[in-house]
Design an enzyme around this catalytic site. Sequence first.
Site, mmCIF file in Angstrom:
data_model
loop_
_atom_site.group_PDB
_atom_site.id
_atom_site.type_symbol
_atom_site.label_atom_id
_atom_site.label_comp_id
_atom_site.label_asym_id
_atom_site.label_seq_id
_atom_site.Cartn_x
_atom_site.Cartn_y
_atom_site.Cartn_z
ATOM 1 N N GLU A 135 0.887 -1.201 0.031
ATOM 2 C CA GLU A 135 -0.052 0.027 -0.146
ATOM 3 C C GLU A 135 0.783 1.317 -0.076
ATOM 4 O O GLU A 135 1.833 1.242 0.717
ATOM 5 C CB GLU A 135 -1.108 0.004 1.282
ATOM 6 C CG GLU A 135 -2.156 1.145 1.102
ATOM 7 C CD GLU A 135 -2.914 1.064 2.330
ATOM 8 O OE1 GLU A 135 -2.538 0.786 3.226
ATOM 9 O OE2 GLU A 135 -4.149 1.799 2.091
ATOM 10 N N GLY A 269 2.913 1.662 10.951
ATOM 11 C CA GLY A 269 2.755 1.022 12.240
ATOM 12 C C GLY A 269 2.319 -0.309 11.849
ATOM 13 O O GLY A 269 2.936 -1.324 12.590
ATOM 14 N N ALA A 270 1.477 -0.605 11.044
ATOM 15 C CA ALA A 270 1.312 -2.189 10.655
ATOM 16 C C ALA A 270 0.612 -1.916 9.148
ATOM 17 O O ALA A 270 0.054 -0.869 8.809
ATOM 18 C CB ALA A 270 0.207 -2.605 11.482
ATOM 19 N N GLU A 272 -2.555 -4.076 6.605
ATOM 20 C CA GLU A 272 -3.755 -4.651 6.853
ATOM 21 C C GLU A 272 -3.770 -5.997 5.618
ATOM 22 O O GLU A 272 -4.787 -6.349 5.214
ATOM 23 C CB GLU A 272 -5.014 -4.181 7.041
ATOM 24 C CG GLU A 272 -5.371 -3.373 5.524
ATOM 25 C CD GLU A 272 -4.894 -1.969 5.452
ATOM 26 O OE1 GLU A 272 -3.895 -1.736 6.231
ATOM 27 O OE2 GLU A 272 -5.529 -1.066 4.976
ATOM 28 N N ASN A 273 -2.486 -6.691 5.142
ATOM 29 C CA ASN A 273 -2.556 -7.486 4.289
ATOM 30 C C ASN A 273 -3.626 -8.822 4.752
ATOM 31 O O ASN A 273 -3.390 -9.098 5.831
ATOM 32 C CB ASN A 273 -1.318 -8.216 4.061
ATOM 33 C CG ASN A 273 -0.206 -7.010 3.966
ATOM 34 O OD1 ASN A 273 -0.227 -6.372 3.200
ATOM 35 N ND2 ASN A 273 0.791 -7.354 4.795
ATOM 36 N N HIS A 305 -7.172 -2.408 15.010
ATOM 37 C CA HIS A 305 -7.370 -1.609 13.818
ATOM 38 C C HIS A 305 -7.095 -2.485 12.414
ATOM 39 O O HIS A 305 -8.011 -2.381 11.714
ATOM 40 C CB HIS A 305 -6.199 -0.209 13.748
ATOM 41 C CG HIS A 305 -6.137 0.329 12.657
ATOM 42 N ND1 HIS A 305 -6.651 1.708 12.426
ATOM 43 C CD2 HIS A 305 -5.778 0.357 11.569
ATOM 44 C CE1 HIS A 305 -6.408 2.349 11.500
ATOM 45 N NE2 HIS A 305 -5.936 1.431 10.916
ATOM 46 N N GLU A 306 -6.039 -3.017 12.444
ATOM 47 C CA GLU A 306 -5.666 -4.028 11.371
ATOM 48 C C GLU A 306 -6.845 -5.140 11.189
ATOM 49 O O GLU A 306 -7.222 -5.332 10.066
ATOM 50 C CB GLU A 306 -4.377 -4.694 11.692
ATOM 51 C CG GLU A 306 -3.263 -3.485 11.805
ATOM 52 C CD GLU A 306 -3.232 -2.475 10.655
ATOM 53 O OE1 GLU A 306 -3.390 -2.893 9.612
ATOM 54 O OE2 GLU A 306 -3.329 -1.713 10.926
ATOM 55 N N HIS A 309 -9.900 -3.875 9.442
ATOM 56 C CA HIS A 309 -9.568 -3.739 8.016
ATOM 57 C C HIS A 309 -9.640 -4.931 7.220
ATOM 58 O O HIS A 309 -10.182 -4.956 6.214
ATOM 59 C CB HIS A 309 -8.118 -3.421 7.742
ATOM 60 C CG HIS A 309 -7.908 -1.714 7.846
ATOM 61 N ND1 HIS A 309 -8.601 -0.935 6.982
ATOM 62 C CD2 HIS A 309 -6.700 -1.357 8.325
ATOM 63 C CE1 HIS A 309 -7.986 0.281 7.415
ATOM 64 N NE2 HIS A 309 -6.861 0.213 8.092
HETATM 65 ZN ZN LIG Z 1 -5.372 1.421 8.595
#
Ligand SMILES: [Zn+2]
Length: 833
Positions: A135, A269-270, A272-273, A305-306, A309
């Site tokens: 992303e 931060g991370a 979301e794959n 959060h992830e 997603h």
């Molecule tokens: Zn996000």
Amino acid sequence: MSSTPNPYRLLRNVIPSAYRIFLTPDLDAATFAGRVEIDVAISDANHSFTLHAIELELGAASVSVAGATLRSNEPTFDETYQTATFSFEDPLPTGEATIEIAFTGILNDQLHGFYRSTFVDAAGATHTIATTQFEHSDARRAFPCWDEPSFKATYQVNLTVPSHLAAYSNSNELVRTDLGNGQCTISYAPTMRMSTYLVAFIVGPFEQTDALDVDGTPLRIVYPVGKGHLADLALEAGAFALRFFSDYFAIPYPGDKLDMIAIPDFAFGAMENLGAVTYRETALLVDPATASLTEMQRVATVVAHEIAHMWFGDLVTMEWWEGIWLNEAFATFMEVLCTNALRPQWKMWVDFGVDRDAALQVDGLHSTRPIEYDVISPDDTRGMFDILTYQKGGSVLRMLEQYLGEETFRDGIRYYLRKHSYANTVTTDLWDALEETSGQPVRDLMNTWILQGGHPLVTLEDGVLRQQPFAYGTARGESSIGSAWMIPVLTRSLDGATVSRHLLTDQPITVTDDPPVIVNAGGSGVFRSRYGANDLAAIAHRIGELEELERATLIADSWALLFAGQIAWSAFLDIARGLGSQDEPTPWGTVATAIDLVHRALLEHQRGALVDVVRELFAPQFARLGWDELPGESELAPQLRAIVLGTLGTLGGDESIRAEAIRRFEANELPGDLARAILRIVATQNRPGDYEIFLERFRHAPNPQEEQRYQWGLADFADRAIALDVAEKCFSEFRSQDASVELGLLSRNATTGPAVWRYFTKRWDEIVERFPRSSQPRLALGVPTFIGDEAFADEVEAFHIAHPMGGDQRTVVQQIERMRVGLAFAAALRQQF
Ligand SMILES: [Zn+2]
């Protein structure tokens, strides 16, 4: 939507439906070789097709269609649009076809595309990892593809890797074939239909927890060798979030397994794959015995959060990048909702008030932006990953949820996700779904919040509510602050719990609650509030009777009004005094932040008066809280203790607190919650030898949080030579993922900041080339604190205007404007001391 075709977007005459990706990375050589087969539908007879590819060597394409195989010419490349075009002597027949392309590429060290990350284990051995970050538009660096979110397809990944390494992709491993040469090929199940930016593959010396069965979904935490003891909280939070969202959305988790993977070098931060979420180590791995509450909250919220997603973003995806704000704002809203359910005692919605306030601090500048704006090039997308997307966007959704009602809002979300599963949406699809379930004018209301920048100031005077735009100062050029909003305003009488709901437009509204009346009852409104003199006097003496978030919001709004020059220092101080012995970290944190900026603004001879204020406000708190945990205290009390100690031990000049901080530092007795405060007090003393101890403890930290505490703590020494030495390490010793933040923190140091800013701006070309682009706006963290010297401010502004950061430049311009507001604030404040 614009009627002119966007040249950055691909034609839709060839549409992919399934990818089979074959990759062989060479971790030592930092290269990879690959081949991709793509099932497509060809709709027009073309002599060519174009897809995305950058930094890849591509062979000719062969296209199998209608029983024949056509071979293309050598591809031609377009650097601007990052595309490759394959042309054919004869037109391609229409219908179903399969394209095959072989390619090679490099494992870069830019933390995007398919990249290389290294780490040193406990025994001192260096290990290499190959991992991905696609992303927003970097899948094209790993394999040729239609790299736009609306070209959804399935992906079947096959990795050929050294047999002794671990490997992960989005879905379950199906077959592992030993090639007999120390290598094996791992084939993964095809994914669901999704966008290219969610594809992932990760190879390296990882270990993993046993799979936890979460109602049929296997959940694992994956980490670099030797860090398994840090995975418990992530596993608990992950399992909780999977169940929470399956229930909230009323749709099962859309993947076949979920791995959450800690990566030593990670720009964000991370990410979301689907099924293979990647994290920065501090956002996944934590030791609850030694971590601070804030550090634990970070892991829990990022995990939530992830996982949110997986549905909102992965299952249902924005059609084009202007919709990414909703993706992120929604996940931000959901991370708070979910973590608040996981640990109610953390009071996450009060904590989120701090994030909203930080967003409004930017949004009150004329250089703010609408939450949603037209995105043409992928570079325009960069500017969307900012505080206005995540924190303001998330706050606006929370305001809407509180206005519509929690169940009505949830039902609208369920309807929207069911309707658009495996497909793409535009923002108004969500408003329409919520409008259908609620019967409220959601689209009109939300358009006033997302299509114009800024936010209102809601005034209550003599029972009448009015709105006007809030701004920190007058515009120097054009302003992005809007003019009027449809504002869901909740009010209540301070003496009653019944909430009145209003939709405030440009017409004033008379409220009928018994005075005194709380504007922004509950505290979820995205606006600043201001009371008439009588109302304020009535409330200021009864601040203790407000709800927690109402109280925190009142303090934050008062600080904003002071910084904007709309109220006097004495008025702010009266409200801060009203906090009394409230033992909540959030409002006290705002007071401490305000005092820090006031200290910078004052002239040397005026600062004694401020020290008196610091002691008046904070010493009673210290007398109550002391250094060590009290029997029966709340889980949040240590956060307040850290604020109180940190303020008294630095600006308050409290010698006994300084001495005790040093004693604890020397004994290495640093409980997680107090550690940052103690390190800050110690660093500001500039004692010989302490810098070396900080470095030593940073280099041998037992967990990512302690490493980060010492690394960020290095920025607090008030010594020029040390500050410049730390700055130099950002170009040599420190990970590139941390360099921009460290330099930003260093430049915020009241003593050495300007020297560090001058140092790193002299090395700007190296920064641009070596630091991850997404992190570079952090370099401007210190700019708003340069409020003591007009000439230096001019120098800072001139440099940053002459060295723009592409799509991220708006963030820098905002920091410059905040610096200008700060200079005016400082001038006005000096008249009041
Ligand atoms: Zn996000």
